[in-house]
Design a protein around this motif. Structure first.
Motif, PDB file in Angstrom:
ATOM      1  N   TYR A  55       0.837  -1.199   0.000  1.00  0.00           N
ATOM      2  CA  TYR A  55       0.000   0.000   0.000  1.00  0.00           C
ATOM      3  C   TYR A  55       0.873   1.251   0.000  1.00  0.00           C
ATOM      4  CZ  TYR A  55      -3.330  -3.393   1.979  1.00  0.00           C
ATOM      5  OH  TYR A  55      -4.102  -4.492   2.224  1.00  0.00           O
ATOM      6  N   THR A  56       0.449   2.232  -0.780  1.00  0.00           N
ATOM      7  CA  THR A  56       1.102   3.547  -0.760  1.00  0.00           C
ATOM      8  C   THR A  56       0.192   4.540  -0.041  1.00  0.00           C
ATOM      9  OG1 THR A  56       0.114   4.332  -2.828  1.00  0.00           O
ATOM     10  CG2 THR A  56       2.159   3.047  -3.001  1.00  0.00           C
ATOM     11  N   ALA A  57       0.727   5.733   0.184  1.00  0.00           N
ATOM     12  CA  ALA A  57      -0.077   6.781   0.822  1.00  0.00           C
ATOM     13  C   ALA A  57      -1.294   7.119  -0.039  1.00  0.00           C
ATOM     14  CB  ALA A  57       0.775   8.033   1.054  1.00  0.00           C
ATOM     15  N   LEU A  58      -1.146   7.060  -1.360  1.00  0.00           N
ATOM     16  CA  LEU A  58      -2.259   7.350  -2.265  1.00  0.00           C
ATOM     17  C   LEU A  58      -3.363   6.307  -2.132  1.00  0.00           C
ATOM     18  CD1 LEU A  58      -3.214   9.322  -4.463  1.00  0.00           C
ATOM     19  CD2 LEU A  58      -2.196   7.796  -6.169  1.00  0.00           C
ATOM     20  N   HIS A  59      -3.007   5.072  -1.896  1.00  0.00           N
ATOM     21  CA  HIS A  59      -4.009   4.028  -1.669  1.00  0.00           C
ATOM     22  C   HIS A  59      -4.846   4.353  -0.436  1.00  0.00           C
ATOM     23  CE1 HIS A  59      -1.294   1.011  -4.002  1.00  0.00           C
ATOM     24  NE2 HIS A  59      -2.233   1.494  -4.794  1.00  0.00           N
ATOM     25  N   TYR A  60      -4.178   4.753   0.639  1.00  0.00           N
ATOM     26  CA  TYR A  60      -4.892   5.101   1.871  1.00  0.00           C
ATOM     27  C   TYR A  60      -5.785   6.327   1.672  1.00  0.00           C
ATOM     28  CZ  TYR A  60      -2.224   1.831   4.790  1.00  0.00           C
ATOM     29  OH  TYR A  60      -1.691   0.707   5.364  1.00  0.00           O
ATOM     30  N   ALA A  61      -5.267   7.329   0.957  1.00  0.00           N
ATOM     31  CA  ALA A  61      -6.051   8.544   0.709  1.00  0.00           C
ATOM     32  C   ALA A  61      -7.285   8.218  -0.127  1.00  0.00           C
ATOM     33  CB  ALA A  61      -5.194   9.590   0.010  1.00  0.00           C
ATOM     34  N   SER A  62      -7.130   7.316  -1.083  1.00  0.00           N
ATOM     35  CA  SER A  62      -8.253   6.893  -1.917  1.00  0.00           C
ATOM     36  C   SER A  62      -9.274   6.116  -1.086  1.00  0.00           C
ATOM     37  CB  SER A  62      -7.745   6.029  -3.073  1.00  0.00           C
ATOM     38  OG  SER A  62      -8.800   5.631  -3.901  1.00  0.00           O
ATOM     39  N   GLU A  75       0.460  15.856  -6.907  1.00  0.00           N
ATOM     40  CA  GLU A  75       1.361  16.986  -7.191  1.00  0.00           C
ATOM     41  C   GLU A  75       2.796  16.667  -6.783  1.00  0.00           C
ATOM     42  OE1 GLU A  75      -0.211  20.404  -5.226  1.00  0.00           O
ATOM     43  OE2 GLU A  75      -2.023  20.472  -6.449  1.00  0.00           O
ATOM     44  N   LEU A  76       2.928  15.866  -5.723  1.00  0.00           N
ATOM     45  CA  LEU A  76       4.257  15.481  -5.254  1.00  0.00           C
ATOM     46  C   LEU A  76       4.875  14.376  -6.103  1.00  0.00           C
ATOM     47  CD1 LEU A  76       3.610  15.472  -1.385  1.00  0.00           C
ATOM     48  CD2 LEU A  76       4.972  17.147  -2.669  1.00  0.00           C
ATOM     49  N   GLY A  77       4.061  13.774  -6.974  1.00  0.00           N
ATOM     50  CA  GLY A  77       4.594  12.744  -7.864  1.00  0.00           C
ATOM     51  C   GLY A  77       4.069  11.347  -7.606  1.00  0.00           C
ATOM     52  N   ALA A  78       2.965  11.220  -6.870  1.00  0.00           N
ATOM     53  CA  ALA A  78       2.392   9.893  -6.613  1.00  0.00           C
ATOM     54  C   ALA A  78       1.955   9.250  -7.921  1.00  0.00           C
ATOM     55  CB  ALA A  78       1.207  10.008  -5.651  1.00  0.00           C
ATOM     56  N   ASP A  79       2.225   7.977  -8.064  1.00  0.00           N
ATOM     57  CA  ASP A  79       1.915   7.236  -9.279  1.00  0.00           C
ATOM     58  C   ASP A  79       0.464   6.744  -9.219  1.00  0.00           C
ATOM     59  OD1 ASP A  79       1.809   5.680 -11.504  1.00  0.00           O
ATOM     60  OD2 ASP A  79       3.410   4.301 -10.905  1.00  0.00           O
ATOM     61  N   LEU A  80      -0.375   7.171 -10.183  1.00  0.00           N
ATOM     62  CA  LEU A  80      -1.782   6.770 -10.200  1.00  0.00           C
ATOM     63  C   LEU A  80      -1.954   5.291 -10.496  1.00  0.00           C
ATOM     64  CD1 LEU A  80      -3.501   9.673 -12.205  1.00  0.00           C
ATOM     65  CD2 LEU A  80      -3.503   9.324  -9.756  1.00  0.00           C
ATOM     66  N   ASP A  81      -1.075   4.743 -11.287  1.00  0.00           N
ATOM     67  CA  ASP A  81      -1.218   3.350 -11.734  1.00  0.00           C
ATOM     68  C   ASP A  81      -0.592   2.334 -10.787  1.00  0.00           C
ATOM     69  OD1 ASP A  81      -2.571   3.926 -14.184  1.00  0.00           O
ATOM     70  OD2 ASP A  81      -0.659   4.684 -14.968  1.00  0.00           O
ATOM     71  N   ILE A  82       0.012   2.778  -9.723  1.00  0.00           N
ATOM     72  CA  ILE A  82       0.724   1.861  -8.828  1.00  0.00           C
ATOM     73  C   ILE A  82      -0.259   0.899  -8.150  1.00  0.00           C
ATOM     74  CG2 ILE A  82       0.635   3.248  -6.710  1.00  0.00           C
ATOM     75  CD1 ILE A  82       3.672   2.526  -6.394  1.00  0.00           C
ATOM     76  N   GLY A  87      -2.162  -6.558  -6.816  1.00  0.00           N
ATOM     77  CA  GLY A  87      -2.575  -5.957  -8.086  1.00  0.00           C
ATOM     78  C   GLY A  87      -3.712  -4.965  -7.999  1.00  0.00           C
ATOM     79  N   ARG A  88      -4.037  -4.508  -6.795  1.00  0.00           N
ATOM     80  CA  ARG A  88      -5.150  -3.555  -6.646  1.00  0.00           C
ATOM     81  C   ARG A  88      -4.659  -2.122  -6.782  1.00  0.00           C
ATOM     82  NH1 ARG A  88      -7.446  -5.425  -0.970  1.00  0.00           N
ATOM     83  NH2 ARG A  88      -5.199  -5.355  -0.598  1.00  0.00           N
ATOM     84  N   ASN A  89      -5.407  -1.323  -7.543  1.00  0.00           N
ATOM     85  CA  ASN A  89      -5.045   0.080  -7.690  1.00  0.00           C
ATOM     86  C   ASN A  89      -5.965   0.963  -6.838  1.00  0.00           C
ATOM     87  OD1 ASN A  89      -7.482   0.378  -9.098  1.00  0.00           O
ATOM     88  ND2 ASN A  89      -6.506   0.186 -11.096  1.00  0.00           N
ATOM     89  N   VAL A  90      -5.860   2.262  -7.030  1.00  0.00           N
ATOM     90  CA  VAL A  90      -6.619   3.206  -6.195  1.00  0.00           C
ATOM     91  C   VAL A  90      -8.123   3.033  -6.336  1.00  0.00           C
ATOM     92  CG1 VAL A  90      -4.824   4.979  -6.002  1.00  0.00           C
ATOM     93  CG2 VAL A  90      -6.306   4.940  -8.025  1.00  0.00           C
ATOM     94  N   LEU A  91      -8.599   2.575  -7.503  1.00  0.00           N
ATOM     95  CA  LEU A  91     -10.031   2.365  -7.697  1.00  0.00           C
ATOM     96  C   LEU A  91     -10.555   1.243  -6.801  1.00  0.00           C
ATOM     97  CD1 LEU A  91     -10.361   2.668 -11.583  1.00  0.00           C
ATOM     98  CD2 LEU A  91     -11.318   4.237  -9.888  1.00  0.00           C
ATOM     99  N   HIS A  92      -9.778   0.179  -6.664  1.00  0.00           N
ATOM    100  CA  HIS A  92     -10.179  -0.933  -5.791  1.00  0.00           C
ATOM    101  C   HIS A  92     -10.245  -0.477  -4.335  1.00  0.00           C
ATOM    102  CE1 HIS A  92      -8.410  -3.010  -9.343  1.00  0.00           C
ATOM    103  NE2 HIS A  92      -9.413  -3.836  -9.149  1.00  0.00           N
ATOM    104  N   PHE A 115      -8.671  -4.716 -13.170  1.00  0.00           N
ATOM    105  CA  PHE A 115      -8.803  -5.884 -12.288  1.00  0.00           C
ATOM    106  C   PHE A 115      -7.505  -6.155 -11.544  1.00  0.00           C
ATOM    107  CE2 PHE A 115      -7.891  -7.156 -16.623  1.00  0.00           C
ATOM    108  CZ  PHE A 115      -6.759  -7.945 -16.493  1.00  0.00           C
ATOM    109  N   ASP A 116      -7.644  -6.800 -10.384  1.00  0.00           N
ATOM    110  CA  ASP A 116      -6.469  -7.153  -9.586  1.00  0.00           C
ATOM    111  C   ASP A 116      -6.015  -8.561  -9.937  1.00  0.00           C
ATOM    112  OD1 ASP A 116      -8.220  -8.894  -8.341  1.00  0.00           O
ATOM    113  OD2 ASP A 116      -8.435  -7.699  -6.524  1.00  0.00           O
ATOM    114  N   ASP A 117      -5.118  -9.121  -9.156  1.00  0.00           N
ATOM    115  CA  ASP A 117      -4.568 -10.446  -9.461  1.00  0.00           C
ATOM    116  C   ASP A 117      -5.618 -11.552  -9.371  1.00  0.00           C
ATOM    117  OD1 ASP A 117      -2.172  -9.189  -9.808  1.00  0.00           O
ATOM    118  OD2 ASP A 117      -1.312  -9.810  -7.882  1.00  0.00           O
ATOM    119  N   CYS A 118      -6.707 -11.292  -8.635  1.00  0.00           N
ATOM    120  CA  CYS A 118      -7.803 -12.275  -8.516  1.00  0.00           C
ATOM    121  C   CYS A 118      -8.867 -12.056  -9.590  1.00  0.00           C
ATOM    122  CB  CYS A 118      -8.451 -12.194  -7.143  1.00  0.00           C
ATOM    123  SG  CYS A 118      -7.347 -12.621  -5.791  1.00  0.00           S
ATOM    124  N   GLY A 119      -8.637 -11.062 -10.456  1.00  0.00           N
ATOM    125  CA  GLY A 119      -9.617 -10.758 -11.493  1.00  0.00           C
ATOM    126  C   GLY A 119     -10.783  -9.929 -10.986  1.00  0.00           C
TER     127      GLY A 119
END
Length: 458
Positions: A55-62, A75-82, A87-92, A115-119
Motif C-alpha cells: 500500500y502507498t499513501a495514495l491508496h490510503y487517501a483513496s 502533485e508530489l509525484g504519486a503514481d496513479l497506476d501503482i 494488483g489492486r489500484n486506487v479504484l479498488h 482488475f487485480d490479481d484475482c480478477g
C-alpha cells in the motif's frame, strides 16, 4: 520520516490513513528543508513507498476519499497506476472504502474495469465490502454488473455471501443475471440456498406475477403509466358510491333524520378520502434537484474538496439526498424518507406526503367498513323498507346490492387493515433503526490494517 511501524507504514502512510493533511504538510516542509536540492528526486521515491502489503499513501487517501490529500500527493509525484502486492489500484481501494469521491476523481484517469490479481473489479470489491454508495455510483456509470473474477464469481455472488439484500436489489435493478455460475458450478441462487439466505432468495426468485397485484416493488426499471390504475380507481369509486347511496336511501327511506345524518357522514367521508387521493396523486414527494449540477463529475469534485459528503448525492438524478431517501426507478426521482411506491396513486410516498397517505388509508378503511355495515343493515330492514316500493323489483335489487356491498367491503377492508398494520410495523422498525444508527455513529477503527487483504468464497 524514516520511522516505520510493524507493517512498514511510514509517517506519510499513517498521516494519509488518518486523514491528517496538516501533518502531511508539516512532513513535506521538513523534508524540503532537509533535502534541499535533492528533494524532487527523494520525494518521488518517498511518496510512492510501499508498506509490507504494497500500500502507498495514495491508496490510503483513496480508501478515505480525501480529495485534498489525493491531489496533493499527485502533485508530489504519486503514481496513479501503482498497485499493491495483489494488483489492486486506487479504484479498488476507493470501492472498498465506500468512497464515491475517490471514484469520481479517478473515473476519467483510470479504467473502471481494471482488475487485480484475482480478477476482481472495483464493483467486486464494493459488493464484497458492503459499500453501497460506491457500488451505486459504479453502476450509474454502466459498468458490467455480470463481470466475473478468476473464480467465476460475479458481484452478485459476493452480495449473497455477505447477505446484503440492499445491494442485491440494486444489482437486480441493473439487470444482473442470477443464473451465472462460478467455477464451482454455483449460481447466486445456488449460493443463497446453500447459505440459507431466504431474504435474498426471495429477491432472486422474484416472479413478475406479483406485479399484477402491485404487492411487490419491481426489480427492474418500469415506465410510469399515468392512466391505468387511476382509471380503475375512478371506476370502482363510482360503482361503490352508487351501491352505497342506493343502500342508504332504500334502507332509511322512512326515517329522514337517520337518512340525512348518514348521508352527510357518508358523503363527507367519501369526499375527504378522494381529496386526499388527489393530493397524493399531484404532490411531488421528490427531493429537489441541484440545478447547479451541469457537469456532475466536476461539481461533485468541487463539493468533495469543500468537505461535502458525495455519498449524500444521488448519482442518477444529482439530488442531495435526505435521511432514508431512495431513488425510485419508476418515478426516476429521489424520495426523501422513502416509504414505498404506491401504484394506485401513481406516486411515491415519502416525507412530503406520508401523513396524507396515512389519512387516506384511514378514511378509505372507514369507507369500506361502512360498506359492510350498511350492507348488513339493508338485509335486516329489507322487509320493512320494501313496503315503500314494488316488491318484485326492489327486493331482488336490494339483496343483490347488499351482497355486493358486504363482499366488496370485506374484500377491501381486510387487505387494507393488514396493509396498514404491515406498514405501521415497517415504519416503527425504520424509526428504531434510524435512532440506533444515530447512537452508534459512524465509528472508524484506529487499526491501520482494516483494509481487507483479499476476499474469499467459502
Amino acid at each position: 520520516w524514516t520511522l516505520t511501524d510493524q507493517n512498514d507504514n511510514n509517517v506519510l502512510h499513517r498521516a494519509a490513513f488518518f486523514n491528517s493533511f496538516e501533518i502531511i504538510e508539516i512532513l513535506i516542509s521538513a523534508l524540503k528543508r532537509n533535502f534541499g536540492m535533492e528533494f524532487p528526486k527523494f520525494i518521488l521515491t518517498y511518496v510512492n513507498a510501499k508498506n509490507r502489503e504494497g500500500y502507498t499513501a495514495l491508496h490510503y487517501a483513496s480508501f478515505n476519499g480525501n480529495i485534498k490529500i489525493i491531489k496533493y500527493l499527485i502533485e508530489l509525484g504519486a503514481d496513479l497506476d501503482i498497485s499493491d502486492n495483489r494488483g489492486r489500484n486506487v479504484l479498488h481501494f476507493a470501492a472498498q472504502g465506500n468512497q464515491p469521491a475517490s471514484l469520481i476523481f479517478f473515473k476519467e484517469k483510470l479504467n473502471l474495469d481494471s482488475f487485480d490479481d484475482c480478477g476482481a473489479r472495483p464493483l467486486h470489491w464494493a459488493c464484497y465490502s458492503n459499500a453501497f454508495q460506491a457500488a451505486e455510483f459504479l453502476m450509474s456509470w454502466e459498468v458490467d454488473v455480470n463481470i466475473r473474477d478468476n473464480e467465476g464469481n460475479t458481484p452478485l455472488h459476493l452480495c449473497v455471501i455477505n447477505n446484503d439484500k440492499k445491494l442485491v436489489k440494486l444489482l437486480q435493478q441493473h439487470r444482473v443475471d442470477p443464473m451465472i455460475k462460478n467455477k464451482k458450478g454455483e449460481s447466486a441462487i445456488d449460493l443463497a440456498k446453500l447459505k440459507h439466505r431466504e431474504g435474498i432468495l426471495n429477491i432472486l426468485e422474484y416472479k413478475r406475477r406479483f406485479e399484477l397485484f402491485e404487492v411487490k416493488f419491481p426489480l427492474a426499471k418500469m415506465k410510469k403509466k399515468k392512466t391505468n390504475k387511476v382509471a380503475i380507481y375512478v371506476f370502482v369509486n363510482i360503482v361503490m358510491f352508487a351501491i352505497m347511496l342506493f343502500n342508504i336511501l332504500y334502507t332509511f327511506w322512512d326515517n329522514s333524520d337517520y337518512k340525512n345524518k348518514i348521508l352527510i357522514f357518508f358523503c363527507g367521508n367519501f369526499g375527504i378520502y378522494n381529496v386526499l387521493y388527489a393530493l397524493l396523486y399531484f404532490i411531488d414527494p421528490s427531493v429537489k434537484r441541484n440545478k447547479n449540477i451541469e457537469d456532475s463529475n466536476k461539481t461533485f469534485l468541487e463539493l468533495a474538496e469543500l468537505g461535502e459528503d458525495i455519498a449524500l448525492y444521488c448519482p442518477k438524478c444529482k439530488a442531495k439526498r435526505e435521511d432514508n431517501s431512495f431513488h425510485c426507478i419508476i418515478c426516476d426521482k429521489c424520495i426523501g424518507n422513502y416509504h414505498h411506491h404506491c401504484f394506485w396513486v401513481n406516486n411515491c410516498v415519502g416525507s412530503k406526503n406520508f401523513l396524507i397517505f396515512i389519512l387516506f388509508v384511514f378514511f378509505m378503511t372507514v369507507f369500506t367498513v361502512q360498506f359492510v355495515i350498511f350492507g348488513l343493515l339493508s338485509i335486516i330492514y329489507s322487509e320493512r323498507s320494501v313496503e315503500w316500493c314494488d316488491k318484485n323489483f326492489c327486493l331482488p335489487l336490494q339483496n343483490t346490492m347488499c351482497i355486493i356491498a358486504i363482499l366488496v367491503g370485506t374484500v377491501l377492508t381486510v387487505p387494507l387493515l393488514i396493509y396498514s398494520l404491515i406498514y405501521l410495523k415497517k415504519t416503527c422498525k425504520s424509526v428504531k433503526k434510524e435512532k440506533e444508527n444515530k447512537l452508534l455513529g459512524d465509528k472508524k477503527s484506529a487499526d491501520i490494517s482494516i483494509i481487507s487483504d483479499h476476499y474469499t468464497i467459502e
